[in-house]
Each structure stands twice: as C-alpha cells, then as structure tokens.
Scaffold this motif. Structure first.
Motif, mmCIF file in Angstrom:
data_model
loop_
_atom_site.group_PDB
_atom_site.id
_atom_site.type_symbol
_atom_site.label_atom_id
_atom_site.label_comp_id
_atom_site.label_asym_id
_atom_site.label_seq_id
_atom_site.Cartn_x
_atom_site.Cartn_y
_atom_site.Cartn_z
ATOM 1 N N TYR A 122 -28.848 28.212 107.291
ATOM 2 C CA TYR A 122 -28.179 27.628 105.947
ATOM 3 C C TYR A 122 -27.082 27.608 105.974
ATOM 4 O O TYR A 122 -26.258 26.616 105.762
ATOM 5 N N THR A 123 -26.383 28.820 106.110
ATOM 6 C CA THR A 123 -24.862 29.033 106.074
ATOM 7 C C THR A 123 -24.203 28.691 106.979
ATOM 8 O O THR A 123 -23.111 27.832 107.049
ATOM 9 N N ILE A 124 -24.598 28.504 108.251
ATOM 10 C CA ILE A 124 -24.242 27.889 109.417
ATOM 11 C C ILE A 124 -24.065 26.238 109.304
ATOM 12 O O ILE A 124 -23.027 25.462 109.592
ATOM 13 N N THR A 125 -25.307 25.867 108.904
ATOM 14 C CA THR A 125 -25.205 24.225 108.645
ATOM 15 C C THR A 125 -24.372 23.802 107.405
ATOM 16 O O THR A 125 -23.629 22.832 107.642
ATOM 17 N N ALA A 126 -24.040 24.850 106.616
ATOM 18 C CA ALA A 126 -23.071 24.536 105.429
ATOM 19 C C ALA A 126 -21.645 24.488 105.842
ATOM 20 O O ALA A 126 -20.860 23.591 105.439
ATOM 21 N N LEU A 127 -21.349 25.328 106.852
ATOM 22 C CA LEU A 127 -20.178 25.460 107.400
ATOM 23 C C LEU A 127 -19.911 24.368 108.477
ATOM 24 O O LEU A 127 -18.473 23.700 108.248
ATOM 25 N N THR A 128 -20.649 23.854 108.887
ATOM 26 C CA THR A 128 -20.584 22.595 110.003
ATOM 27 C C THR A 128 -20.298 21.134 109.288
ATOM 28 O O THR A 128 -19.655 20.493 109.476
ATOM 29 N N ASN A 129 -21.069 21.225 107.848
ATOM 30 C CA ASN A 129 -20.794 20.041 106.945
ATOM 31 C C ASN A 129 -19.867 20.297 105.991
ATOM 32 O O ASN A 129 -19.790 19.350 104.920
ATOM 33 N N ARG A 130 -19.175 21.431 106.041
ATOM 34 C CA ARG A 130 -18.077 21.512 104.754
ATOM 35 C C ARG A 130 -18.810 21.343 103.631
ATOM 36 O O ARG A 130 -18.116 20.989 102.497
ATOM 37 N N ASP A 131 -20.019 22.039 103.415
ATOM 38 C CA ASP A 131 -20.741 22.088 101.979
ATOM 39 C C ASP A 131 -20.180 23.417 101.258
ATOM 40 O O ASP A 131 -20.824 24.497 101.419
ATOM 41 N N TYR A 132 -19.125 23.014 100.632
ATOM 42 C CA TYR A 132 -18.325 23.932 99.692
ATOM 43 C C TYR A 132 -19.288 24.963 98.895
ATOM 44 O O TYR A 132 -19.254 25.983 98.965
ATOM 45 N N PRO A 133 -20.044 24.367 97.970
ATOM 46 C CA PRO A 133 -21.098 25.030 97.218
ATOM 47 C C PRO A 133 -22.053 25.910 97.821
ATOM 48 O O PRO A 133 -22.063 26.930 97.403
ATOM 49 N N ALA A 134 -22.437 25.315 98.975
ATOM 50 C CA ALA A 134 -23.331 25.980 99.752
ATOM 51 C C ALA A 134 -22.796 27.335 100.426
ATOM 52 O O ALA A 134 -23.508 28.590 100.531
ATOM 53 N N PHE A 140 -16.524 27.296 89.865
ATOM 54 C CA PHE A 140 -17.593 27.923 90.644
ATOM 55 C C PHE A 140 -17.955 29.401 90.158
ATOM 56 O O PHE A 140 -18.993 29.691 90.047
ATOM 57 N N ILE A 141 -17.002 30.372 89.575
ATOM 58 C CA ILE A 141 -17.293 31.540 89.221
ATOM 59 C C ILE A 141 -18.024 31.453 87.909
ATOM 60 O O ILE A 141 -18.783 32.218 87.384
ATOM 61 N N GLY A 142 -17.290 30.630 87.112
ATOM 62 C CA GLY A 142 -18.094 30.408 85.752
ATOM 63 C C GLY A 142 -19.522 29.958 85.981
ATOM 64 O O GLY A 142 -20.290 30.423 85.301
ATOM 65 N N GLY A 143 -19.797 29.039 86.772
ATOM 66 C CA GLY A 143 -21.226 28.788 87.077
ATOM 67 C C GLY A 143 -22.044 30.093 87.601
ATOM 68 O O GLY A 143 -23.271 30.308 87.304
ATOM 69 N N ILE A 145 -25.007 18.251 100.821
ATOM 70 C CA ILE A 145 -25.843 17.602 101.726
ATOM 71 C C ILE A 145 -27.321 17.313 101.177
ATOM 72 O O ILE A 145 -27.899 16.509 101.365
ATOM 73 N N THR A 146 -27.939 18.532 100.677
ATOM 74 C CA THR A 146 -29.302 18.459 100.202
ATOM 75 C C THR A 146 -29.376 18.019 98.875
ATOM 76 O O THR A 146 -30.366 17.499 98.706
ATOM 77 N N LYS A 147 -28.520 17.739 98.110
ATOM 78 C CA LYS A 147 -28.506 17.264 96.881
ATOM 79 C C LYS A 147 -29.190 18.194 95.879
ATOM 80 O O LYS A 147 -29.643 17.546 94.830
ATOM 81 N N THR A 148 -29.541 19.442 96.061
ATOM 82 C CA THR A 148 -30.306 20.219 95.238
ATOM 83 C C THR A 148 -29.594 21.339 94.947
ATOM 84 O O THR A 148 -28.397 21.744 95.411
ATOM 85 N N SER A 149 -30.067 22.495 93.912
ATOM 86 C CA SER A 149 -29.419 23.417 93.671
ATOM 87 C C SER A 149 -29.136 24.470 94.955
ATOM 88 O O SER A 149 -30.053 24.587 95.482
ATOM 89 N N VAL A 150 -27.920 25.012 95.040
ATOM 90 C CA VAL A 150 -27.817 25.946 95.936
ATOM 91 C C VAL A 150 -28.441 27.311 95.768
ATOM 92 O O VAL A 150 -28.984 27.958 96.654
ATOM 93 N N PHE A 151 -28.624 27.621 94.520
ATOM 94 C CA PHE A 151 -29.397 29.013 94.343
ATOM 95 C C PHE A 151 -30.938 28.582 94.669
ATOM 96 O O PHE A 151 -31.411 29.514 95.103
ATOM 97 N N ASP A 152 -31.413 27.361 94.297
ATOM 98 C CA ASP A 152 -32.772 27.143 94.718
ATOM 99 C C ASP A 152 -32.883 27.305 96.316
ATOM 100 O O ASP A 152 -34.068 27.782 96.776
ATOM 101 N N GLY A 192 -25.520 31.926 87.031
ATOM 102 C CA GLY A 192 -26.708 31.958 88.090
ATOM 103 C C GLY A 192 -26.905 30.406 88.487
ATOM 104 O O GLY A 192 -27.571 29.993 89.303
ATOM 105 N N ASP A 193 -25.790 29.757 88.345
ATOM 106 C CA ASP A 193 -25.681 28.293 88.919
ATOM 107 C C ASP A 193 -24.497 28.257 89.903
ATOM 108 O O ASP A 193 -23.284 28.328 89.799
ATOM 109 N N PHE A 194 -24.842 28.198 91.203
ATOM 110 C CA PHE A 194 -23.953 28.148 92.308
ATOM 111 C C PHE A 194 -23.539 26.876 92.741
ATOM 112 O O PHE A 194 -23.083 26.460 93.620
ATOM 113 N N GLY A 195 -23.973 25.869 91.945
ATOM 114 C CA GLY A 195 -23.604 24.191 92.211
ATOM 115 C C GLY A 195 -24.595 23.619 92.896
ATOM 116 O O GLY A 195 -25.703 23.995 93.123
ATOM 117 N N THR A 196 -24.391 22.356 93.205
ATOM 118 C CA THR A 196 -25.011 21.550 94.053
ATOM 119 C C THR A 196 -24.743 21.204 95.464
ATOM 120 O O THR A 196 -23.410 20.891 95.479
#
Length: 330
Positions: free
Chosen positions: A261-273, A68-71, A82-89, A75-79
C-alpha cells in the motif's frame, strides 16, 4: 516504572511530529504532481486546476502538515487520492497481512537463530561454530530483496515448489516469510552466541560444574536462563523492524499488506496515504520498543532494582534535605 512509561509516551509525540514533518517536506520537494495523476493525461488545464483545488495542494506546506496532524489526532488520516476511501480504513484492512508476515518471520527467525547460537557457543572454535558463524555472516550480508529474488528463482521459477506470488494458499506465505526470517535469524544467532559465551565464563557456572552438576542441567538451568535475557528483548526490536521490513517482501511476492500500500502510494504521489502509513508504522514501532523495554525490566531483576534503587535514593535525599532544614531552623 509508571513515571518512566508516561515519560516515554510523552517523548513519542515530538518524535512522531518530526517524522511526519520530514515526510511532508520530502513529498513536497519530490518531483511529481498528484493532481496530474488523479486528473489523468487527457485532462484539460481547467480540470487539472480544479483537481488541485479539490485536493488543496495549493495550500502552504505547514498548513497541509497542520491539517493532517489535526485529523490524525482524531484518527482521521484523510482520504486517499487514488482509492477515494479513508486512509485509516485502508491501513486497517491491509495491516493484518503485514502483522502476520512479521510475526511468522520473527517466529521462524527465533526457531533458527537461538538454537544455532547456542550450538555455536557450546562448541566454540569447532567446525560447528565456524559453520554457524558463516551462515550468520552470509544471511546478514545479503540484501533482503536479493535473497527474495533468489528464493523466487530457485523455488518458484525452476522447481515450482511454491507460487511466485500471491497468498491464496498457505504455500504463498513460505517464500516471503523465509526471505525475511533468514536475515533476522542471523542477528539472533550472533547475539545468542555472544551472550551465551559471556554467561558460560561466569564464576557461578564454573562453580556449578565443579560441584558435579550435569552439563545439560548447567546449560538449561543456569546458562540459558541468563543468556537469553538480551536475546528476548532483541526479538521485540526485531519484530518492530520486521513491520517495516515487510515492505520489500510484500512488493516482490504481491502480498496485499501495508508495505504494498505504501509503495503504491509513493508511486502515485498519494500524500495522505504516505503520511498515514508512515505515521502508523512509526507509532507502532515506538510502542513495540516501549513494550520491549518494559519486558526487559520485568525479566531482568537488575533493571528492576535500578528503578527501585532510584526511588530509594530520591527518598533518602529528601530525608537528608529535611533533616538539614530542621537542623538549620534549630
């Protein structure tokens, strides 16, 4: 000053790395499997294992952290899982709502807090002072989520003056902004009151009054000019806190910002988000605090003199050291 800024920027790096590491560890030990959520309750064991492999959840914690740090450096926070899109976007799409909410709440807090603090200081030990202190204590003591729920009950459910949630119309911003602003206004009012009282007791204020200067001139030209210096710098720190504090208001009032967005990510265990949101907010907060410190040095001449004084002292020490060396050689 430039060396100070560079030093602060360098110090941000280990701080941000530690924050992300702590978040990664907390996610790893928190119950819940994101692969189960992504695969669905009807997925077979083979499908579940395939999802874990695709998400690389079986990799060691430090490997996932380093990846994650390398990405993030690029500027790449991963995908998002849940949304299958770029976290940064996703963050860039939602951040304007959070920024607008924070800006409006801080502006309202300044409009309420500074006049209230000045009113209390210029009328010390009167009913106006006691009323301002009571308001500050009341607003600062109430949890933000409880205040938000009270506003919804009073102004949305019972009277229908404002909508319960959503920001389709400008009226949808009123309740979330007020719920955040009142707590910050209480802090600003207390700081303004104490700072104004401290300046009023200074000798140069007494001298100005003794010379017959009009009280309004004393207040606006001498008192406010000096008493608002710590208040202005405090407002910058409050804005940094508002970016994170907007999470509660966004959740209650359904504002599609970074907090939701952060609360939803926590609920769904969306690690990159989760990692991306925390890193982004931490970086933003660190930058805001740095800007506040720089503005403090620009506004307050005493701080500037400390920087220039430090440079002069170092030059003087070098000159003395050079003189001592020359004397020894002779």
């Amino acid at each position: 000053m430039i060396k100070y800024i560079v030093k602060r920027l360098i110090l941000m790096i280990p701080i941000l790395l530690c924050i992300v590491l702590i978040v990664t560890i907390l996610m790893d030990i928190t119950p819940g499997d994101p692969a189960r959520i992504v695969a669905g309750s009807t997925a077979t064991e083979e499908e579940y294992q395939k999802v874990r492999e695709d998400l690389k959840l079986d990799d060691p914690l430090l490997v996932r952290y380093a990846r994650f740090i390398g990405g993030a450096v690029t500027g790449d926070f991963g995908t998002s899982y849940i949304t299958k899109t770029s976290v940064f976007d996703d963050i860039m799409t939602r951040f304007p709502y959070t920024a607008l909410l924070a800006i409006l709440s801080v502006l309202l807090a300044v409009i309420i807090g500074i006049p209230l603090g000045i009113l209390a200081a210029t009328n010390q030990n009167t009913w106006k002072d006691y009323l301002a202190i009571f308001f500050s204590l009341l607003c600062s003591s109430m949890p933000a989520f409880w205040l938000a729920l009270l506003l919804v009950q009073w102004f949305a459910v019972k009277t229908s003056i404002f909508p319960v949630s959503g920001i389709e119309h400008w009226t949808g911003w009123v309740l979330p902004v007020v719920s955040l602003a009142l707590g910050y206004a209480a802090s600003i009012a207390r700081l303004t009151r104490s700072s104004t009282l401290e300046v009023i007791r200074q000798d140069y204020i007494t001298t100005a009054r003794a010379k017959g200067v009009h009280e309004r001139t004393v207040l606006y030209r001498h008192v406010l000019k000096n008493s608002l210096i710590p208040v202005i710098t405090s407002v910058g720190a409050i804005f940094g806190m508002a970016l994170g504090g907007a999470l509660i208001a966004e959740t209650i009032f359904s504002v599609p910002g970074l907090g939701t967005y952060t609360i939803t990510a926590l609920t769904n265990r969306d690690y990159p988000a989760i990692q991306g949101s925390v890193l982004f907010l931490s970086l933003l907060f660190s930058i805001v605090i740095l800007v506040v410190d720089i503005l403090y040095a620009i506004i307050d001449p005493r701080i500037r003199s400390q920087y220039s004084g430090g440079k002069k002292q170092r030059k003087h020490k070098k000159m003395l050291a050079g003189s001592a060396t020359a004397a020894k050689e002779e």
